[in-house]
Design a protein around this motif. Structure first.
Motif, PDB file in Angstrom:
ATOM      1  N   GLY A   1       0.781  -1.276   0.712  1.00  0.00           N
ATOM      2  CA  GLY A   1       0.467   0.025  -0.223  1.00  0.00           C
ATOM      3  C   GLY A   1       0.672   1.478   0.388  1.00  0.00           C
ATOM      4  O   GLY A   1       0.580   2.168   0.364  1.00  0.00           O
ATOM      5  N   CYS A   2       2.400   1.258  -0.243  1.00  0.00           N
ATOM      6  CA  CYS A   2       3.210   1.967  -0.461  1.00  0.00           C
ATOM      7  C   CYS A   2       2.842   3.132  -1.359  1.00  0.00           C
ATOM      8  O   CYS A   2       1.743   3.367  -1.992  1.00  0.00           O
ATOM      9  N   HIS A   3       3.161   4.511  -1.407  1.00  0.00           N
ATOM     10  CA  HIS A   3       2.609   6.126  -1.548  1.00  0.00           C
ATOM     11  C   HIS A   3       3.268   6.052  -4.046  1.00  0.00           C
ATOM     12  O   HIS A   3       2.619   6.441  -3.898  1.00  0.00           O
ATOM     13  N   LYS A   4       4.643   5.529  -3.498  1.00  0.00           N
ATOM     14  CA  LYS A   4       5.649   5.498  -4.570  1.00  0.00           C
ATOM     15  C   LYS A   4       6.241   4.039  -4.469  1.00  0.00           C
ATOM     16  O   LYS A   4       7.123   3.818  -3.488  1.00  0.00           O
ATOM     17  N   ILE A   5       6.719   3.484  -5.656  1.00  0.00           N
ATOM     18  CA  ILE A   5       7.010   2.993  -6.840  1.00  0.00           C
ATOM     19  C   ILE A   5       8.489   3.263  -6.682  1.00  0.00           C
ATOM     20  O   ILE A   5       8.627   3.737  -7.635  1.00  0.00           O
ATOM     21  N   ASN A   6      10.132   3.063  -5.909  1.00  0.00           N
ATOM     22  CA  ASN A   6      11.475   3.285  -7.064  1.00  0.00           C
ATOM     23  C   ASN A   6      11.800   2.565  -7.888  1.00  0.00           C
ATOM     24  O   ASN A   6      12.173   1.481  -6.751  1.00  0.00           O
ATOM     25  N   ILE A   7      12.243   2.770  -8.751  1.00  0.00           N
ATOM     26  CA  ILE A   7      13.229   2.044  -9.688  1.00  0.00           C
ATOM     27  C   ILE A   7      14.201   2.045  -9.680  1.00  0.00           C
ATOM     28  O   ILE A   7      14.504   3.056 -10.428  1.00  0.00           O
ATOM     29  N   ALA A   8      15.242   1.895  -9.649  1.00  0.00           N
ATOM     30  CA  ALA A   8      17.244   2.175 -10.511  1.00  0.00           C
ATOM     31  C   ALA A   8      17.169   0.990 -10.437  1.00  0.00           C
ATOM     32  O   ALA A   8      17.531  -0.043 -10.253  1.00  0.00           O
ATOM     33  N   ALA A   9      18.505   1.694 -11.304  1.00  0.00           N
ATOM     34  CA  ALA A   9      19.844   0.501 -11.928  1.00  0.00           C
ATOM     35  C   ALA A   9      21.103   1.511 -11.715  1.00  0.00           C
ATOM     36  O   ALA A   9      21.555   1.637 -12.647  1.00  0.00           O
ATOM     37  N   LEU A  10      21.259   1.057 -10.921  1.00  0.00           N
ATOM     38  CA  LEU A  10      22.647   2.087 -10.425  1.00  0.00           C
ATOM     39  C   LEU A  10      23.775   1.786 -10.776  1.00  0.00           C
ATOM     40  O   LEU A  10      24.253   1.798 -11.692  1.00  0.00           O
ATOM     41  N   GLY A  11      25.040   0.508 -10.198  1.00  0.00           N
ATOM     42  CA  GLY A  11      25.798  -0.134 -10.546  1.00  0.00           C
ATOM     43  C   GLY A  11      26.862  -0.179 -10.516  1.00  0.00           C
ATOM     44  O   GLY A  11      27.811  -0.613 -10.524  1.00  0.00           O
ATOM     45  N   ASN A  12      26.668   1.488  -9.735  1.00  0.00           N
ATOM     46  CA  ASN A  12      28.473   2.079  -9.082  1.00  0.00           C
ATOM     47  C   ASN A  12      29.265   0.991  -8.254  1.00  0.00           C
ATOM     48  O   ASN A  12      30.175   1.170  -8.639  1.00  0.00           O
TER      49      ASN A  12
ATOM     50  N   GLY B   1      14.663  11.310   0.332  1.00  0.00           N
ATOM     51  CA  GLY B   1      15.847  11.151  -0.358  1.00  0.00           C
ATOM     52  C   GLY B   1      16.409   9.591  -0.588  1.00  0.00           C
ATOM     53  O   GLY B   1      15.116   9.024  -0.759  1.00  0.00           O
ATOM     54  N   PRO B   2      16.979   9.075  -1.618  1.00  0.00           N
ATOM     55  CA  PRO B   2      17.942   7.957  -1.610  1.00  0.00           C
ATOM     56  C   PRO B   2      17.811   6.609  -0.722  1.00  0.00           C
ATOM     57  O   PRO B   2      18.042   6.963   0.146  1.00  0.00           O
ATOM     58  N   VAL B   3      17.341   5.556  -0.292  1.00  0.00           N
ATOM     59  CA  VAL B   3      17.276   4.483  -0.005  1.00  0.00           C
ATOM     60  C   VAL B   3      19.185   4.278   0.150  1.00  0.00           C
ATOM     61  O   VAL B   3      19.535   3.587   1.864  1.00  0.00           O
ATOM     62  N   TRP B   4      20.443   4.970  -1.027  1.00  0.00           N
ATOM     63  CA  TRP B   4      21.246   4.176  -0.813  1.00  0.00           C
ATOM     64  C   TRP B   4      21.711   5.457   0.024  1.00  0.00           C
ATOM     65  O   TRP B   4      21.780   6.368  -0.206  1.00  0.00           O
ATOM     66  N   GLY B   5      22.493   4.473   1.034  1.00  0.00           N
ATOM     67  CA  GLY B   5      23.758   5.496   1.545  1.00  0.00           C
ATOM     68  C   GLY B   5      22.933   5.644   2.588  1.00  0.00           C
ATOM     69  O   GLY B   5      23.763   6.759   3.393  1.00  0.00           O
ATOM     70  N   PHE B   6      21.673   5.794   2.842  1.00  0.00           N
ATOM     71  CA  PHE B   6      21.342   6.064   4.093  1.00  0.00           C
ATOM     72  C   PHE B   6      21.018   5.630   5.652  1.00  0.00           C
ATOM     73  O   PHE B   6      20.710   4.444   5.070  1.00  0.00           O
ATOM     74  N   GLY B   7      22.001   5.948   6.651  1.00  0.00           N
ATOM     75  CA  GLY B   7      22.139   5.277   8.018  1.00  0.00           C
ATOM     76  C   GLY B   7      22.799   3.307   7.724  1.00  0.00           C
ATOM     77  O   GLY B   7      23.206   2.972   6.808  1.00  0.00           O
TER      78      GLY B   7
END
Length: 140
Positions: free
Chosen positions: A79-90, A111-117
């Motif tokens: 039931g989320c508000h938003k779906i984030n889709i990414a292919a970073l690969g760094n 903000g993005p989920v990457w690098g958070f906490g």
């Protein structure tokens, strides 16, 4: 789960940070082991693929189809508000697609989920419950 195609090796970091959920066809669906966000990952089972444009047109189409299917199931299950889709690969160059359920006020929003906490692994019971919820949503 079917045997992996000849020459395909899952990057050890993806294996370490996620749990196998199911085989979709082109991709193995995996669950990121971080309970802060409902976070799935599709890993196309093709050796040596780093970018979407490295794939055949048919595989590209299948990837988009599976990504849409997983996104719809994740949204229905959470039931989320938003779906984030990414292919970073760094950090991990092997092609893999992240599909993350986001809600206003979740850790790191907007903000993005990457690098958070720091990653917060699932408790075993919660992991199994979420896996069953996603499998059920995908079978609808």
């Amino acid at each position: 789960m079917p045997a992996k195609p000849a020459g395909f090796e899952l990057d050890p970091r993806l294996e370490r940070d996620s749990q196998p959920l199911m085989w979709l066809g082109l991709c193995e669906l995996r669950l990121m082991d971080d309970r802060r966000w409902p976070w799935l990952m599709l890993v196309p089972q093709r050796p040596g693929i780093l970018e979407i444009h490295d794939m055949t047109p048919l595989d590209q189409t299948m990837l988009i189809f599976e990504m849409n299917m997983v996104s719809q199931a994740l949204k229905a299950a959470t039931g989320c508000h938003k779906i984030n889709i990414a292919a970073l690969g760094n950090m991990v160059p092997q092609l893999h697609m992240h599909v993350v359920a986001r809600n206003e006020g979740d850790p790191g929003w907007p903000g993005p989920v990457w690098g958070f906490g720091m990653r917060e692994p699932y408790r075993r019971e919660d992991l199994h419950q979420f896996v069953n919820t996603i499998r059920s949503a995908l079978s609808q």
